[in-house]
Write an enzyme that holds these catalytic residues in place. Structure first.
Site, PDB file in Angstrom:
ATOM      1  N   ARG A 147      26.126  23.839   8.547  1.00 27.85           N
ATOM      2  CA  ARG A 147      24.859  23.992   7.824  1.00 27.85           C
ATOM      3  C   ARG A 147      23.738  24.413   8.763  1.00 27.85           C
ATOM      4  NH1 ARG A 147      22.646  19.123   4.149  1.00 27.85           N
ATOM      5  NH2 ARG A 147      22.284  18.186   6.203  1.00 27.85           N
TER       6      ARG A 147
ATOM      7  N   LYS B 178      17.855  23.473   5.940  1.00 27.23           N
ATOM      8  CA  LYS B 178      17.137  22.273   6.382  1.00 27.23           C
ATOM      9  C   LYS B 178      16.089  22.622   7.446  1.00 27.23           C
ATOM     10  CE  LYS B 178      18.308  17.377   6.847  1.00 27.23           C
ATOM     11  NZ  LYS B 178      17.823  17.019   5.505  1.00 27.23           N
TER      12      LYS B 178
ATOM     13  N   GLU C 293      15.414  18.623  -6.835  1.00 21.34           N
ATOM     14  CA  GLU C 293      15.710  17.633  -5.803  1.00 21.34           C
ATOM     15  C   GLU C 293      14.662  16.544  -5.808  1.00 21.34           C
ATOM     16  OE1 GLU C 293      16.564  18.342  -1.679  1.00 21.34           O
ATOM     17  OE2 GLU C 293      17.176  20.377  -2.088  1.00 21.34           O
TER      18      GLU C 293
END
Length: 390
Positions: A135, A237, A273
């Site tokens: 990721r 992220k 989210e």
């Protein structure tokens, strides 16, 4: 639909599971004798420090999710060509950055989160660190950054956990949260990728992320502010995703809510989210979660829960979920490395509060017990998810 029961006992000492541990399903592959041992492990024990004695001076029974500086951190530097030096462990402390560093001026930075957990025999386990590494590489590409290889990332996490072994809580008392950071540390004035990158990993022992502990969360649906937008970087992220939610989060907490649930920025009707985690809803034997379409972070815990739920016999859907579906849901829960699997007790939207099923017999608790059982080495890991640190 017929399902087997895989409840493994509440891994938090204050809760108990009603279903017999001897009836664990084939997924877990545990015998009655192993199940009995597991139940003993879940009870408060005078031997909770078995296998490791040199603990730091910490009140392990009252860990929250605050920074507690440990002994060592890992650090290395790389160039924009993608070549990273062999990393070094150094004492935890401040780092030096140029005032014109890319991370300071243009927010060119990413972070990850993973945990080291102590088994009953004292050894340490990591949970799917390769997924965090992958990721980070995907995020680095989106942010025009160089990144370490998957092997170097995982090795850095292992080194950091081992160097801070005495800060890993005793079994069942928490975990050592590991925070890998990748930042544009090289100086840059014009808007462009930084010429140098720093990759570091630091650690802190942690307990429950939310102040509520294991109590159900109360969420607030945000109509004014949005976490991210289509075509942005919400799916990676990056550090730039987090400061913008502080306004909405602070406002919600001042009103007594645990966290904020955001809607999509285009239609303003689909849930996306929570500030700190992915979201799931349960209706009968179907579990639904918003599809990751570029605005939603592809959480490692989210991915794991989807796989566990399907193995347990649930139907899992990744799709657009209108906010109106929250009214008819049986359960809602959040997932993330920091929050693990967190039950939601209520959600408030436009002044209307909806309450949900919680407790030991909930789907959320079943998934939580299975996930944490694997993470702690109490359930046979047939997925190959855990990595033991030598």
């Amino acid at each position: 639909m017929i399902r087997r029961s895989f409840c493994l006992g509440n891994l938090i000492q204050s809760l108990r599971v009603a279903s017999p541990l001897s009836k664990l399903g084939a997924y877990c592959g545990l015998t009655s004798q192993a199940a009995s041992s597991l139940q003993q492990v879940c009870e408060p024990s005078a031997h909770s420090n078995a296998g490791y004695e040199e603990y730091a001076d910490v009140d392990w029974d009252n860990l929250g999710f605050g920074l507690m500086p440990t002994d060592y951190m890992y650090i290395t530097k790389g160039t924009k060509d993608g070549l990273f030096e062999e990393g070094q462990l150094s004492r935890y402390g401040n780092i030096e950055l140029s005032p014109s560093a890319g991370v300071l001026n243009y927010g060119q930075g990413l972070f990850e989160g993973t945990k080291a957990i102590r088994k009953e025999d004292g050894r340490l386990l990591l949970f799917r660190p390769d997924q965090n590494a992958i990721r980070m590489k995907i995020g680095a590409e989106r942010m025009c950054m160089s990144s370490p290889s998957v092997d170097q990332f995982v090795d850095a996490v292992k080194q950091t956990a081992l160097a801070n072994n005495r800060w890993v809580p005793p079994p069942g008392k928490g975990s050592l949260y590991l925070r890998p950071l990748l930042m544009g540390s090289g100086p840059i004035l014009g808007l462009a990728p930084a010429p140098e990158y720093t990759f570091l990993v630091y650690a802190s022992p942690v307990g429950n992320y939310f102040k509520e502990g294991v109590a159900p969360l109360n969420l607030y649906v945000e109509d004014e502010f949005h976490r991210t937008s289509r075509g942005g970087a919400g799916g990676v992220k990056t550090i730039t995703n987090y400061a913008p939610v502080l306004k909405a989060l602070g406002r919600a907490k001042s009103r007594g809510f645990s966290d904020v649930l955001y809607l999509d920025s285009v239609n303003k009707k689909y849930i996306e989210e929570v500030s700190s985690c992915n979201i799931f809803i349960v209706k009968d034997d179907t579990i639904s979660t918003p599809a990751t379409n570029g605005t939603i972070l592809e959480g490692v815990t989210r991915k794991s829960i989807i796989e566990i739920a399907r193995a347990l016999g649930y139907q899992v859907e990744e799709r657009s979920i209108p906010v109106e579906e929250l009214i008819d849901a049986n359960e809602v829960f959040g997932t993330g490395t920091a929050v693990c699997v967190a039950q939601v007790g209520s959600i408030t939207h436009q002044g209307k509060r909806v309450e949900y099923k919680t407790g030991d017999r909930s789907v959320c608790r079943e998934l939580f017990s299975t996930l944490v059982g694997i993470q702690r080495g109490l359930i046979e890991d047939k997925m190959g998810w855990t990595v033991e640190i030598d």
